[in-house]
Design a protein around this motif. Sequence first.
Motif, PDB file in Angstrom:
ATOM      1  N   ALA A  30       0.765  -1.376  -0.113  1.00 15.14           N
ATOM      2  CA  ALA A  30       0.010  -0.059   0.008  1.00 15.14           C
ATOM      3  C   ALA A  30       0.855   1.408   0.027  1.00 15.14           C
ATOM      4  N   MET A  31       1.987   1.408   0.853  1.00 17.21           N
ATOM      5  CA  MET A  31       2.799   2.269   1.012  1.00 17.21           C
ATOM      6  C   MET A  31       3.533   2.609  -0.760  1.00 17.21           C
ATOM      7  N   GLY A  34       0.960   4.139  -2.807  1.00 20.64           N
ATOM      8  CA  GLY A  34       0.709   5.310  -2.214  1.00 20.64           C
ATOM      9  C   GLY A  34       1.503   6.400  -2.865  1.00 20.64           C
ATOM     10  N   ALA A 100       7.842   7.290   3.666  1.00 24.46           N
ATOM     11  CA  ALA A 100       7.093   7.607   2.581  1.00 24.46           C
ATOM     12  C   ALA A 100       7.477   8.808   1.871  1.00 24.46           C
ATOM     13  N   CYS A 133      -2.957  12.529  -6.501  1.00 22.92           N
ATOM     14  CA  CYS A 133      -2.202  12.870  -5.203  1.00 22.92           C
ATOM     15  C   CYS A 133      -3.330  12.415  -3.843  1.00 22.92           C
ATOM     16  N   MET A 135      -5.475  10.176  -4.027  1.00 24.84           N
ATOM     17  CA  MET A 135      -5.496   8.628  -3.796  1.00 24.84           C
ATOM     18  C   MET A 135      -4.192   7.896  -3.130  1.00 24.84           C
ATOM     19  N   GLY A 136      -3.010   8.774  -3.321  1.00 29.45           N
ATOM     20  CA  GLY A 136      -1.737   8.429  -2.690  1.00 29.45           C
ATOM     21  C   GLY A 136      -1.801   8.688  -1.300  1.00 29.45           C
ATOM     22  N   ILE A 137      -2.435   9.967  -0.848  1.00 27.28           N
ATOM     23  CA  ILE A 137      -2.510  10.050   0.564  1.00 27.28           C
ATOM     24  C   ILE A 137      -3.515   9.204   1.394  1.00 27.28           C
ATOM     25  N   ALA A 139      -4.436   5.939   0.491  1.00 23.01           N
ATOM     26  CA  ALA A 139      -3.681   4.665   0.392  1.00 23.01           C
ATOM     27  C   ALA A 139      -2.594   4.839   1.593  1.00 23.01           C
ATOM     28  N   LEU A 140      -1.859   5.749   1.893  1.00 19.85           N
ATOM     29  CA  LEU A 140      -1.002   5.854   2.806  1.00 19.85           C
ATOM     30  C   LEU A 140      -1.429   5.872   4.336  1.00 19.85           C
ATOM     31  N   ARG A 142      -4.554   4.902   5.082  1.00 16.46           N
ATOM     32  CA  ARG A 142      -5.293   3.531   5.461  1.00 16.46           C
ATOM     33  C   ARG A 142      -4.201   2.655   6.105  1.00 16.46           C
ATOM     34  N   HIS A 143      -2.963   2.973   5.886  1.00 16.63           N
ATOM     35  CA  HIS A 143      -1.909   2.048   6.359  1.00 16.63           C
ATOM     36  C   HIS A 143      -0.970   2.873   7.141  1.00 16.63           C
TER      37      HIS A 143
END
Length: 215
Positions: A30-31, A34, A100, A133, A135-137, A139-140, A142-143
Amino acid sequence: MKHDSGTVSGAIATADTIGVPHSVLEDIYAMVIGMAFVVVGLVLLKAAGLVTGGVAGIALLASYIFPLPVGTIFTLVNIPFFLFAYFTMGARFALKSAIASFGITFALAAMPQTVDIAFINPLFAAFVGGTLCGMGILALARHGAGVGGTGIVTLWLQRQRGINAGITQVCIDTTILLVSLTTIPAGRVGWSAVSAVAMSAMVVAWHKPGRYTGR
């Protein structure tokens, strides 16, 4: 699936407080995804000469003023925010966020040898770049990680005060866009506003408490 919580508190909670925690492999995957989303989004925005919200927007804006790569500025701006994250949200979150941030910085440095964009429509760059951007934030977050900067502050405010991270981000982004009027043409600031809205909309829509909690 209980581990796919829609709350920021669920995303940054420790494994002890989550019903079914993510595995290490899931976190790594996920990272990476992201970071990839954020990097591609920034590349599109930079190619169109736009800015956006959050620390990414600050880094893009500063890159038009100072002769430094976006990735380098991104890391420098993030340093005080990582210290804030360490003391307010824990070492685990701060470490993941730092990883990240450095990953994004290194990837951005490699982009000139990877992608060469000769032309890009500003509307496409604004909407797709901002969305990637966001979506990346997401994803990060959430993990249990952030991209640093203002994102850490907004995640902390939602965790501690229950203030929606996306709404807080909109307020911060508005300030960044107003400041950018002193550096880039008004037309590009207008497209940049589209990118900031697209980015924050991802967080506003998909980071609502209880939305993804299993019933």
